[in-house]
Structure formats: structure tokens, C-alpha cells
Design a protein around this motif. Structure first.
Motif, mmCIF file in Angstrom:
data_model
loop_
_atom_site.group_PDB
_atom_site.id
_atom_site.type_symbol
_atom_site.label_atom_id
_atom_site.label_comp_id
_atom_site.label_asym_id
_atom_site.label_seq_id
_atom_site.Cartn_x
_atom_site.Cartn_y
_atom_site.Cartn_z
ATOM 1 N N GLU A 44 37.118 36.091 40.175
ATOM 2 C CA GLU A 44 35.666 36.052 39.978
ATOM 3 C C GLU A 44 35.053 37.440 39.839
ATOM 4 N N ARG A 45 35.561 38.402 40.586
ATOM 5 C CA ARG A 45 34.971 39.747 40.513
ATOM 6 C C ARG A 45 35.722 40.670 39.558
ATOM 7 N N ASP A 46 36.949 40.300 39.191
ATOM 8 C CA ASP A 46 37.750 41.131 38.300
ATOM 9 C C ASP A 46 38.180 40.293 37.101
ATOM 10 N N LYS A 47 37.452 40.419 36.009
ATOM 11 C CA LYS A 47 37.699 39.610 34.819
ATOM 12 C C LYS A 47 38.867 40.191 34.016
ATOM 13 N N SER A 48 40.076 39.976 34.547
ATOM 14 C CA SER A 48 41.263 40.480 33.879
ATOM 15 C C SER A 48 42.470 39.645 34.286
ATOM 16 N N LEU A 49 43.561 39.817 33.562
ATOM 17 C CA LEU A 49 44.848 39.264 33.963
ATOM 18 C C LEU A 49 45.939 39.976 33.177
ATOM 19 N N THR A 50 47.165 39.929 33.713
ATOM 20 C CA THR A 50 48.329 40.524 33.059
ATOM 21 C C THR A 50 49.282 39.413 32.657
ATOM 22 N N PHE A 51 49.680 39.415 31.398
ATOM 23 C CA PHE A 51 50.446 38.326 30.787
ATOM 24 C C PHE A 51 51.729 38.907 30.191
ATOM 25 N N SER A 52 52.885 38.478 30.709
ATOM 26 C CA SER A 52 54.188 38.900 30.181
ATOM 27 C C SER A 52 54.750 37.816 29.265
ATOM 28 N N GLU A 70 42.216 37.624 21.503
ATOM 29 C CA GLU A 70 40.937 38.341 21.429
ATOM 30 C C GLU A 70 39.761 37.365 21.501
ATOM 31 N N GLU A 71 39.932 36.182 20.929
ATOM 32 C CA GLU A 71 38.875 35.175 20.994
ATOM 33 C C GLU A 71 38.695 34.676 22.429
ATOM 34 N N PHE A 72 39.784 34.562 23.171
ATOM 35 C CA PHE A 72 39.702 34.174 24.578
ATOM 36 C C PHE A 72 38.858 35.196 25.351
ATOM 37 N N THR A 73 39.117 36.459 25.125
ATOM 38 C CA THR A 73 38.344 37.504 25.806
ATOM 39 C C THR A 73 36.873 37.443 25.407
ATOM 40 N N LYS A 74 36.621 37.191 24.145
ATOM 41 C CA LYS A 74 35.245 37.092 23.653
ATOM 42 C C LYS A 74 34.504 35.937 24.317
ATOM 43 N N GLN A 75 35.179 34.822 24.503
ATOM 44 C CA GLN A 75 34.531 33.636 25.064
ATOM 45 C C GLN A 75 34.365 33.696 26.578
ATOM 46 N N THR A 76 35.288 34.361 27.255
ATOM 47 C CA THR A 76 35.298 34.326 28.721
ATOM 48 C C THR A 76 34.966 35.657 29.387
ATOM 49 N N GLY A 77 35.097 36.740 28.629
ATOM 50 C CA GLY A 77 34.913 38.068 29.213
ATOM 51 C C GLY A 77 36.132 38.555 29.974
#
Length: 388
Positions: A44-52, A70-77
Motif C-alpha cells: 500500500e505504501r510502496d507501489k512496486s514489485l520485483t518480477f523474475s 508498462e500498461e499495468f504500471t500506467k493503470q495501477t501506479g
């Protein structure tokens, strides 16, 4: 179009770094109970994730961007650190197992693992159960044939990223006849022109099916019978060699006329040479998947679950399938592709190696995992047979 490098085949001959091998590295094989698998979730406070993920296993445009990501990031931040750092199941297992065995964080929130290896993570308790309430698209659209593998009933700990078939590819023109069964590989006119997979987990399912085994519940006798058959073929020099991902070059060059092959590679091989055919043998073929999993101590679990569910939207799954061209785990994506304005893309909706027909599905079988108790003995025999 992607290259023919196969996630399943890369260095697949080793297959030895299971739980039993960890002690040889000074690391005890440690089962982690469910109450010790989670970490504080910072989603909730850190809008990120690491994907291998594996190389070339996501859509990429001409500018080397990843449009769906990139569209996922655009839609969700949510910013995604995407790394192509999985080149081999065993190698990756060896990389993160020291941390997972000791209850630490592997530094990633999501990873894609082949199902035969994913079973090891589940048995060791090294991956977290997913919250399916946050994944309505997975619940609605997941292919029923992939929904409940033996290693993870109900897919509590895994969700298919892409799927595929282990079957037979061959050069129809060079052979001058059809191949209908795995047993056809042992015909005299194919002597020295056949390749099999070097990896036991990759090769064994198709070979056991050829002898009438139920690979969902195969016995040690079934495995030994199949390996004995291969040993006979080795002795009479029927098999040219055992391969990893380089089987595609043997078939393309004509050094091999027929081989064990993966359905996704076959699409590219046929595009390069229309004489190449892919066969689901009459007695059946192995259906497998490579699955998304959330490792223990992932710090952005909710973000990872959002990403998984995003890729189960039919319109997103269609874009991914059009690029990687393996079996799409979202059958509803077929209708999306069929409506695409580009006729070449729309034609993929009718490609049975991306969206299998009912006739093909009836011949597909999922292989149970080789247990930790079985693995050393099987590998000892297979290593001698395949020379690995």
C-alpha cells in the motif's frame, strides 16, 4: 516473433538440485510452515514489485518496451522491476534456496517456475498461498485443464504464466511419411536421426505415455520400463543425441529428422520451414505449464497478486499469447485475438498449439512430480542412459 530459445530445455539435463541436494551444499532442507512464510506487506505504501522471469517470455515491441507491463504500471501506479534472471530451473533454485531454506527474503515478489520444479517449492513450503479474492480474473478465466495439478491442488500456490505440450516435431518432406506415435521414432529409416531431451523431467512423460502408463499416477516400474526402452535405442544407435534447447538447430539443419519438441518452438520452426510438423501422438502427450509463484518473505505480495490477475484479463492474455506463442492459459483470449485488425495476429486464434482443439485436449496428460525419494535412483539410471 520471439526466438526459439525454450524455457523448458535450457540446461535441463542436470535436474539434480532438489531438496536432497541442499545438504551437500551445507544447507539443510528446511520445510517452512505456513505461519512463517509471510513478511510485512509494503504494497500500500510502496507501489512496486520485483518480477523474475525467463528471457524472451513477455511481449516486447520494436522499441524494446514491454507494452503489457508498462500498461499495468500506467493503470495501477505500480512500478515493476522486471528481470530476466531465470535461465534454468535448477540454477535458479540453487541461487535462492540458501535464503529460503533459512527463512530469509529472496529479494523478489514474483517468479516463473516450471511445474515439475514448482512442486519442490510447494513441498518445502517456500512459496506463499495466494489470496484468490484479489484475483477474480484468475478464478473466472483460468483454463480448467490447468486448474488443479497434482503438486498444487486448486492452484493455491501457483498460477500458470504460459503452458505447452511436449510432443514430436519432424520434417515431413525429408521423412516421406507421417509420424503418428512416439513408437514411430524407433523405425529403421530414422536410425541415427532422432533426438530426445536430455532432461529426465522433460523427456520421461512422453516416453511413459508411449508405453501406456498413466503419467498422472505413474509407478517406478513405468519409469524403469520407459528408460529401458530408451537404453535399447541407444545401444542400437537409433538416437543421434540427447539435447537441450539446441534440438531446434538439429531439426532445422537436417541433422535430425524427428525429435522430442515443445509446441511453442514448433510454431517458430514451421514458420521458418513449412515442412516441419508437430505431432501430439495418438497415445497422448504431456501438458505442462510454467507458473507464477510468490516466494516466502515477499514484501509486495498484494502488488504481485494484482499483476497476476491483470495478466488474466483476456485482452492482456491475448497480447502476451500473440508474442510468446505458447498455449495461452486464458481460453477466452482466443475471441480477442480473432477480432484483431491485423490478419496475421487474428489467424493465431486458430492456431491449435496456442488454443488447443477439443481433439488435442483429449490426448493431453499432466505428469505427477518425481518425488524426492524417487529422484536419486531415477537420475542415476537416466544419467547412464542419456550420458548426462
Amino acid at each position: 516473433m520471439r526466438s526459439t530459445t525454450s524455457r523448458r530445455a535450457l540446461l535441463g539435463a542436470t535436474g539434480l538440485l532438489g531438496a536432497a541436494a541442499l545438504s551437500g551444499c551445507g544447507i539443510p532442507a528446511a520445510y517452512v510452515p505456513e505461519e512463517r512464510r509471510s513478511a510485512p506487506d509494503h504494497s500500500e505504501r510502496d507501489k512496486s514489485l520485483t518480477f523474475s522471469n525467463w528471457p524472451q517470455y513477455i511481449d516486447v515491441d520494436k522499441a524494446e518496451h514491454r507494452p503489457t507491463l508498462e500498461e499495468f504500471t500506467k493503470q495501477t501506479g505500480i512500478e515493476v522491476t522486471y528481470t530476466e534472471d531465470i535461465n534454468d530451473n535448477d540454477e535458479f533454485f540453487g541461487k535462492i534456496s540458501p535464503v529460503l531454506a533459512q527463512g530469509g527474503s529472496p529479494g523478489r515478489d514474483l517468479m516463473v517456475i516450471s511445474d515439475w520444479m514448482a512442486g519442490r517449492y510447494v513441498k518445502l513450503g517456500w512459496v506463499q498461498s495466494m489470496d484468490r479474492d484479489r484475483m477474480p480474473n484468475v478464478t473466472k478465466y483460468l483454463d480448467p485443464q490447468l486448474a488443479s495439478p497434482a503438486f498444487d491442488p486448486g492452484r493455491r500456490n501457483s498460477v500458470p504464466w504460459q503452458s505447452g505440450i511436449t510432443g514430436i516435431a519432424y520434417n515431413r518432406k525429408a521423412l516421406g511419411r507421417e509420424i503418428k506415435s512416439t513408437a514411430d521414432l524407433w523405425a529403421p529409416d530414422l536410425k541415427g536421426r532422432v533426438t530426445l531431451f536430455a532432461g529426465m523431467d522433460e523427456a520421461l512423460g512422453l516416453l511413459m505415455l508411449a508405453q501406456g502408463a498413466d503419467i498422472a499416477e505413474f509407478t517406478a516400474d513405468d519409469a524403469h520400463k520407459a528408460m529401458d526402452q530408451v537404453q535399447k535405442m541407444v545401444d542400437r544407435k537409433q538416437i543421434r543425441r540427447f539435447t537441450g534447447n539446441d534440438y531446434t538447430s538439429d531439426l532445422a539443419s537436417g541433422a535430425a529428422i524427428a525429435c522430442q519438441a515443445y509446441s511453442g518452438d514448433a510454431i517458430q520452426l514451421k514458420a521458418d520451414n513449412p515442412d516441419i510438423e508437430f505431432v501430439v501422438p495418438e497415445e497422448g502427450a504431456e501438458l505442462w505449464a510454467e507458473s507464477l509463484m510468490i516466494p516466502n518473505k515477499a514484501e509486495h505480495k498484494q502488488n504481485a497478486e494484482l499483476l497476476i490477475d491483470y495478466y488474466y484479463r483476456p485482452e492482456v492474455a491475448a497480447k502476451l499469447a500473440a508474442f510468446v506463442q505458447y498455449i495461452c492459459p486464458v481460453p477466452a483470449a482466443r475471441e480477442v485475438l480473432a477480432k484483431n485488425e491485423d490478419p496475421v495476429t487474428a489467424a493465431l486464434a486458430d492456431e491449435p498449439l496456442i488454443f488447443p482443439t477439443d481433439e488435442i485436449r483429449a490426448k493431453l496428460h499432466t505428469m505427477r512430480d518425481v518425488t524426492a525419494e524417487e529422484r536419486p535412483g531415477f537420475h542415476q539410471i537416466w544419467g547412464k542412459v542419456a550420458g548426462v
